[in-house]
Design a protein around this motif. Sequence first.
Motif, PDB file in Angstrom:
ATOM      1  N   LEU A 277       0.934  -1.223  -0.004  1.00  0.00           N
ATOM      2  CA  LEU A 277       0.104  -0.001   0.029  1.00  0.00           C
ATOM      3  C   LEU A 277       0.773   1.385   0.110  1.00  0.00           C
ATOM      4  O   LEU A 277       1.988   1.181  -0.343  1.00  0.00           O
ATOM      5  N   GLY A 278       0.408   2.391   0.471  1.00  0.00           N
ATOM      6  CA  GLY A 278       0.729   3.803   0.005  1.00  0.00           C
ATOM      7  C   GLY A 278       1.930   4.113   1.336  1.00  0.00           C
ATOM      8  O   GLY A 278       2.115   3.170   2.285  1.00  0.00           O
ATOM      9  N   GLY A 279       2.463   5.160   1.084  1.00  0.00           N
ATOM     10  CA  GLY A 279       3.685   5.681   2.138  1.00  0.00           C
ATOM     11  C   GLY A 279       3.699   7.172   2.164  1.00  0.00           C
ATOM     12  O   GLY A 279       2.848   7.846   1.256  1.00  0.00           O
ATOM     13  N   LYS A 280       4.327   7.614   3.377  1.00  0.00           N
ATOM     14  CA  LYS A 280       4.561   8.895   3.492  1.00  0.00           C
ATOM     15  C   LYS A 280       5.798   8.858   4.097  1.00  0.00           C
ATOM     16  O   LYS A 280       6.176   9.132   5.285  1.00  0.00           O
ATOM     17  N   SER A 281       6.876   8.484   3.206  1.00  0.00           N
ATOM     18  CA  SER A 281       8.059   7.936   3.738  1.00  0.00           C
ATOM     19  C   SER A 281       9.006   9.242   4.254  1.00  0.00           C
ATOM     20  O   SER A 281       9.112  10.218   3.430  1.00  0.00           O
ATOM     21  N   PRO A 282       9.765   9.049   5.527  1.00  0.00           N
ATOM     22  CA  PRO A 282      10.328  10.094   5.887  1.00  0.00           C
ATOM     23  C   PRO A 282      12.153   9.768   5.293  1.00  0.00           C
ATOM     24  O   PRO A 282      12.564   8.679   5.106  1.00  0.00           O
ATOM     25  N   SER A 283      12.658  11.035   5.319  1.00  0.00           N
ATOM     26  CA  SER A 283      14.153  10.961   5.027  1.00  0.00           C
ATOM     27  C   SER A 283      14.891  11.652   6.061  1.00  0.00           C
ATOM     28  O   SER A 283      14.481  12.955   6.336  1.00  0.00           O
ATOM     29  N   LEU A 284      15.772  11.254   6.625  1.00  0.00           N
ATOM     30  CA  LEU A 284      16.618  11.990   7.793  1.00  0.00           C
ATOM     31  C   LEU A 284      17.774  12.432   7.273  1.00  0.00           C
ATOM     32  O   LEU A 284      18.582  11.568   6.936  1.00  0.00           O
ATOM     33  N   ILE A 285      18.318  13.741   7.350  1.00  0.00           N
ATOM     34  CA  ILE A 285      19.681  14.203   6.766  1.00  0.00           C
ATOM     35  C   ILE A 285      20.316  14.629   7.948  1.00  0.00           C
ATOM     36  O   ILE A 285      20.198  15.734   8.382  1.00  0.00           O
ATOM     37  N   PHE A 286      21.160  14.128   8.142  1.00  0.00           N
ATOM     38  CA  PHE A 286      22.141  14.462   9.507  1.00  0.00           C
ATOM     39  C   PHE A 286      23.329  15.397   9.083  1.00  0.00           C
ATOM     40  O   PHE A 286      23.604  15.520   7.745  1.00  0.00           O
ATOM     41  N   GLU A 287      23.942  16.180  10.038  1.00  0.00           N
ATOM     42  CA  GLU A 287      24.822  16.974   9.683  1.00  0.00           C
ATOM     43  C   GLU A 287      25.937  16.674   9.115  1.00  0.00           C
ATOM     44  O   GLU A 287      26.861  17.155   8.634  1.00  0.00           O
ATOM     45  N   ASP A 288      26.293  15.136   9.352  1.00  0.00           N
ATOM     46  CA  ASP A 288      27.653  14.640   8.970  1.00  0.00           C
ATOM     47  C   ASP A 288      27.382  14.026   7.425  1.00  0.00           C
ATOM     48  O   ASP A 288      28.178  13.132   7.143  1.00  0.00           O
ATOM     49  N   ALA A 289      26.189  14.210   7.024  1.00  0.00           N
ATOM     50  CA  ALA A 289      25.909  13.215   5.797  1.00  0.00           C
ATOM     51  C   ALA A 289      26.794  14.151   4.514  1.00  0.00           C
ATOM     52  O   ALA A 289      26.997  15.183   4.687  1.00  0.00           O
ATOM     53  N   ASP A 290      26.951  13.203   3.488  1.00  0.00           N
ATOM     54  CA  ASP A 290      27.583  13.788   2.155  1.00  0.00           C
ATOM     55  C   ASP A 290      26.476  14.450   1.578  1.00  0.00           C
ATOM     56  O   ASP A 290      25.417  13.872   0.906  1.00  0.00           O
ATOM     57  N   ILE A 291      26.777  15.658   1.467  1.00  0.00           N
ATOM     58  CA  ILE A 291      25.495  16.656   1.185  1.00  0.00           C
ATOM     59  C   ILE A 291      25.130  16.641  -0.264  1.00  0.00           C
ATOM     60  O   ILE A 291      24.134  16.403  -0.591  1.00  0.00           O
ATOM     61  N   GLU A 292      26.221  16.328  -1.342  1.00  0.00           N
ATOM     62  CA  GLU A 292      25.969  16.341  -2.457  1.00  0.00           C
ATOM     63  C   GLU A 292      25.152  14.768  -2.702  1.00  0.00           C
ATOM     64  O   GLU A 292      23.994  14.908  -3.739  1.00  0.00           O
ATOM     65  N   SER A 321      21.486  22.565  11.765  1.00  0.00           N
ATOM     66  CA  SER A 321      22.967  23.217  11.368  1.00  0.00           C
ATOM     67  C   SER A 321      23.234  23.214   9.852  1.00  0.00           C
ATOM     68  O   SER A 321      24.007  23.983   9.299  1.00  0.00           O
ATOM     69  N   ILE A 322      22.553  22.522   9.257  1.00  0.00           N
ATOM     70  CA  ILE A 322      22.964  22.315   7.685  1.00  0.00           C
ATOM     71  C   ILE A 322      21.572  22.845   6.638  1.00  0.00           C
ATOM     72  O   ILE A 322      21.771  22.927   5.585  1.00  0.00           O
ATOM     73  N   ALA A 323      20.608  23.174   7.526  1.00  0.00           N
ATOM     74  CA  ALA A 323      19.318  23.326   6.882  1.00  0.00           C
ATOM     75  C   ALA A 323      19.356  24.374   6.046  1.00  0.00           C
ATOM     76  O   ALA A 323      18.835  24.364   4.577  1.00  0.00           O
ATOM     77  N   PRO A 324      19.502  25.693   6.297  1.00  0.00           N
ATOM     78  CA  PRO A 324      19.385  26.649   5.424  1.00  0.00           C
ATOM     79  C   PRO A 324      20.047  26.471   3.921  1.00  0.00           C
ATOM     80  O   PRO A 324      19.548  26.670   2.716  1.00  0.00           O
ATOM     81  N   ARG A 325      21.436  26.108   4.114  1.00  0.00           N
ATOM     82  CA  ARG A 325      22.220  25.979   2.906  1.00  0.00           C
ATOM     83  C   ARG A 325      21.479  24.695   2.030  1.00  0.00           C
ATOM     84  O   ARG A 325      21.565  24.722   0.746  1.00  0.00           O
ATOM     85  N   PHE A 326      21.286  23.726   2.721  1.00  0.00           N
ATOM     86  CA  PHE A 326      20.546  22.615   1.961  1.00  0.00           C
ATOM     87  C   PHE A 326      19.344  22.934   1.367  1.00  0.00           C
ATOM     88  O   PHE A 326      19.258  22.560   0.216  1.00  0.00           O
ATOM     89  N   ILE A 327      18.514  23.899   1.875  1.00  0.00           N
ATOM     90  CA  ILE A 327      17.302  24.176   1.360  1.00  0.00           C
ATOM     91  C   ILE A 327      17.346  24.771   0.026  1.00  0.00           C
ATOM     92  O   ILE A 327      16.837  24.788  -0.981  1.00  0.00           O
ATOM     93  N   GLU A 328      18.280  25.899   0.189  1.00  0.00           N
ATOM     94  CA  GLU A 328      18.668  26.574  -0.807  1.00  0.00           C
ATOM     95  C   GLU A 328      19.100  25.923  -2.169  1.00  0.00           C
ATOM     96  O   GLU A 328      18.543  26.064  -3.249  1.00  0.00           O
TER      97      GLU A 328
END
Length: 503
Positions: A277-292, A321-328
């Motif tokens: 069936l369906g989903g509303k899956s989460p993705s968690l992006i931690f500050e130490d992630a490979d941003i690219e 801590s990484i949100a503003p740049r990531f969102i941009e």
Amino acid sequence: MTSHTQLFINNEVSSFHLLHQSLTIFQYVDAKSGETLSIYSPHDESLVVDNVQVAGQADVDTAVAAARAAFKGEWSKWTGARRQQVLLKFADLWEKHAADLGAWEAKSMGQPISVATSLGGMCASIFRYYAGWTDKVLGEQYPENEGIYKVVQYEPIGVCAGIGAWNGSQLFFAMKAAPALAVGCTFIYKGSEKSPVGLLQLGELVKEAGFPPGRHEKLIRQLLGVVNIITGDGRAGSVLASHMDVNKISFTGSVFAGKKVQELAAKSNLKRVVLELGGKSPSLIFEDADIENALNHTSQNFLFNTGQACVAASRTFIHESIAPRFIEQLKARFEGFSQTTGSPLDPKTFLGPLVDVKQFERVMNYLEIGKSEAELVTGGTRKGDTGFYVEPTIFLNPKDDARIYREEIFGPVITLRTFKTEEEAVQLANDTEYGLSACVFTSSMSRGLRVAKQIESGGVNINTSQVFQLEAPFGGSKQSGIGREGGKQGIMHYLEPKTVNIK
Ligand code: NAD
């Protein structure tokens, strides 16, 4: 390939002469219901095909009777090696015709041809994988106890049915039909009414692969009906789900319809049910992630199939801590992918339209609702004025009870929120009635595994997304489903254990 719009019900024999006469066998038939449907292109709203036959109660009954006759016949008694040959040939034929078959998905539901063709290759792999299982399901033997020996053998469950969604019509057919046929079950598939025509063409390959290779009347009658493909909407699906002579049903679609199928199965003959069936899956992006890497998965992979993917991580949580740049950067990528629309038949097109006017109106409605529930970062409108294209859309900081944050939209629309701690990230990820898939982006493998363990879903991807590995089980927890497809688990659902006690 010839274009078929009739039902593929594999037991309609029109004329039949033995010895010196050739056989005429009609596997493609008009629906007895007298009902037809038309498919319109979501790219430019032109007519793709009309007169597509729609199965009613009598047609479903015929298909089930054909499958039952075939189950009583040769197919389930063939050696695994013999069934394997047919499945492998079918896989080769599918691979050969993947582009033609994929073109039907591109025309009917707007899936970019590059995606549709590669999914065809995947379908061939699924048949090859399950061809390998035909002779590898073992039984069990238990030690003697009070003079009784026990042998457990796994037997094909019988007549099986599949019902699928439109976002991967051929893939869902393969995931259900291949394991069922591998173990000797017979099969009826009802594709989605939104994209049924590519599936109907598979009947030609069924014939060519040798599912009904008979040499005399008895054998032909016994082998016909091994695979049946019908079309129709929820009404035909309901008839299958409530049929007294179907032993198992595997359903891929929405939670709403999945619950109906479960209810109909219980009220009829307690047929076995698997629900994807369906989903509303989460993705968690931690500050130490490979941003690219995280940006690629949150943009390109999320927008795969125009966001019409059950596992799409439509709730993304980013460490503050990484949100503003990531969102941009994510905004820039979404705006870049907005430029990749085009005809679904063009190999360069990445972002296709939504499947049809109904889905388009549904998504547009969510976009309007979202504007009062969250901050619109980009998108939020229709793209162009023909076809059912929608701008890739990002909403930021939705209210906790926002519908765009809680409900599955099934389009190119993502919601973003930030988190401070790992504990908060896990709590946000699990705060949903769905449990299909999840992503965790981090360079710490111990954190990745620790978080994966706490997430309530059927699958978790660490540093990746939309992964489909055939040999492993796939499916949902919570309201995202019951049971699993793929791997050994995908085959065991088509078998019934039988314990034989020997004194
Ligand atoms: P849907 O539930 O409307 O339809 C799915 C299929 O069920 C169609 O063939 C439809 O004709 C049939 N159907 C509808 N009502 C029925 C009923 N009462 N009884 C029997 N059959 C019925 O879903 P959809 O719009 O086609 O597909 C989108 C949904 O499918 C989304 O929720 C998506 O997440 C889900 N999906 C899940 C997976 C998975 O593997 N978990 C994969 C793809 C899509």
